[in-house]
Design an enzyme around this catalytic site. Sequence first.
Site, PDB file in Angstrom:
ATOM      1  N   HIS A 161       0.828  -1.195   0.000  1.00 17.74           N
ATOM      2  CA  HIS A 161       0.000   0.000   0.000  1.00 17.74           C
ATOM      3  C   HIS A 161       0.870   1.256   0.000  1.00 17.74           C
ATOM      4  O   HIS A 161       1.876   1.339   0.709  1.00 17.74           O
ATOM      5  CB  HIS A 161      -0.896   0.024   1.239  1.00 17.74           C
ATOM      6  CG  HIS A 161      -2.029  -0.949   1.167  1.00 17.74           C
ATOM      7  ND1 HIS A 161      -3.192  -0.689   0.480  1.00 17.74           N
ATOM      8  CD2 HIS A 161      -2.164  -2.190   1.684  1.00 17.74           C
ATOM      9  CE1 HIS A 161      -4.004  -1.720   0.580  1.00 17.74           C
ATOM     10  NE2 HIS A 161      -3.414  -2.648   1.304  1.00 17.74           N
ATOM     11  N   ALA A 208      11.768 -20.121  10.312  1.00 15.87           N
ATOM     12  CA  ALA A 208      10.381 -19.958  10.734  1.00 15.87           C
ATOM     13  C   ALA A 208      10.150 -18.563  11.318  1.00 15.87           C
ATOM     14  O   ALA A 208      10.966 -18.061  12.096  1.00 15.87           O
ATOM     15  CB  ALA A 208      10.023 -21.029  11.765  1.00 15.87           C
ATOM     16  N   LYS A 228      17.868 -11.738   7.754  1.00 16.40           N
ATOM     17  CA  LYS A 228      19.265 -11.480   7.395  1.00 16.40           C
ATOM     18  C   LYS A 228      19.968 -12.806   7.150  1.00 16.40           C
ATOM     19  O   LYS A 228      19.708 -13.802   7.841  1.00 16.40           O
ATOM     20  CB  LYS A 228      19.968 -10.714   8.510  1.00 16.40           C
ATOM     21  CG  LYS A 228      19.394  -9.313   8.734  1.00 16.40           C
ATOM     22  CD  LYS A 228      20.155  -8.575   9.830  1.00 16.40           C
ATOM     23  CE  LYS A 228      19.588  -7.169  10.033  1.00 16.40           C
ATOM     24  NZ  LYS A 228      20.317  -6.422  11.092  1.00 16.40           N
ATOM     25  N   ARG A 231      24.429 -17.401   7.025  1.00 12.47           N
ATOM     26  CA  ARG A 231      25.520 -18.146   6.399  1.00 12.47           C
ATOM     27  C   ARG A 231      25.056 -18.710   5.068  1.00 12.47           C
ATOM     28  O   ARG A 231      23.875 -18.669   4.741  1.00 12.47           O
ATOM     29  CB  ARG A 231      26.032 -19.268   7.291  1.00 12.47           C
ATOM     30  CG  ARG A 231      25.093 -20.410   7.574  1.00 12.47           C
ATOM     31  CD  ARG A 231      25.735 -21.400   8.542  1.00 12.47           C
ATOM     32  NE  ARG A 231      24.882 -22.522   8.873  1.00 12.47           N
ATOM     33  CZ  ARG A 231      24.893 -23.677   8.230  1.00 12.47           C
ATOM     34  NH1 ARG A 231      25.704 -23.838   7.183  1.00 12.47           N
ATOM     35  NH2 ARG A 231      24.095 -24.674   8.592  1.00 12.47           N
TER      36      ARG A 231
END
Length: 239
Positions: A161, A208, A228, A231
């Site tokens: 939006h 998760a 983020k 590895r």
Amino acid sequence: MNRREDFSQQQSVTDNSKANCSMGWKYRRDEYLLALLSSVPTGVGNKLRQLAYPLVFERFGKNVTIEFSVRFIRPKSMVIGNSCSICNYSFLNCWEDGGELVLEDSVRLDQGFHLQALGGKVRIGQNTYLGPYVCMAGPGDITIGKNCLIASNTGLYANNHIFSGVDIPINQQGLTAKGIEIEEDCWLGSGAKVVDGVTIGRGSVIGAGSVVTKDIPPYSIAVGAPAKVIRQRTLSEVK
């Protein structure tokens, strides 16, 4: 305007009206058929759906399993590949113009899968599994590659939006829709969310509950909100 031109215009209006009535009847016919057969329990119901659904879908493959209480809106914009399965209480909507859904062969949509294409094109690759209560929405295009695992309660939202103006209600400022791509052999953990404009590279794992707001390079492991990369997967893990 002479009589010939007037008659021609009237005939054109009549033809358009007939075409619209015919199209409307086809939609109603398909809706009645789907509503009738969707309520028949799996077993006999699945056999009946295998016989009848090829009449109302763009393409409906062989050995397809559709459990009871699965609702389709505008199935003429949907392609269901061979050996696909869609579990009960799922909802697939391609009503808006331009909306399209393609399930390649051996795709499994688990219970409560929810799709609102909203005019976007959605393609789910071969041998991909989407878990219970996965939600997907356009109008941006959504592409999921083959051999992916998308766990329960995951959300893919190919829209955003606009909210730059404080003097205009957000619901009146429109949307952006860049699209989402999940390349093949990815695993998204339960409750992960993927926002508009994101590409998740091949072979990546998303933890998760993570919220993916930026592109993820191939063979990455990413977690967190925002997600983020922690590895990269190694060759020994890929084998």
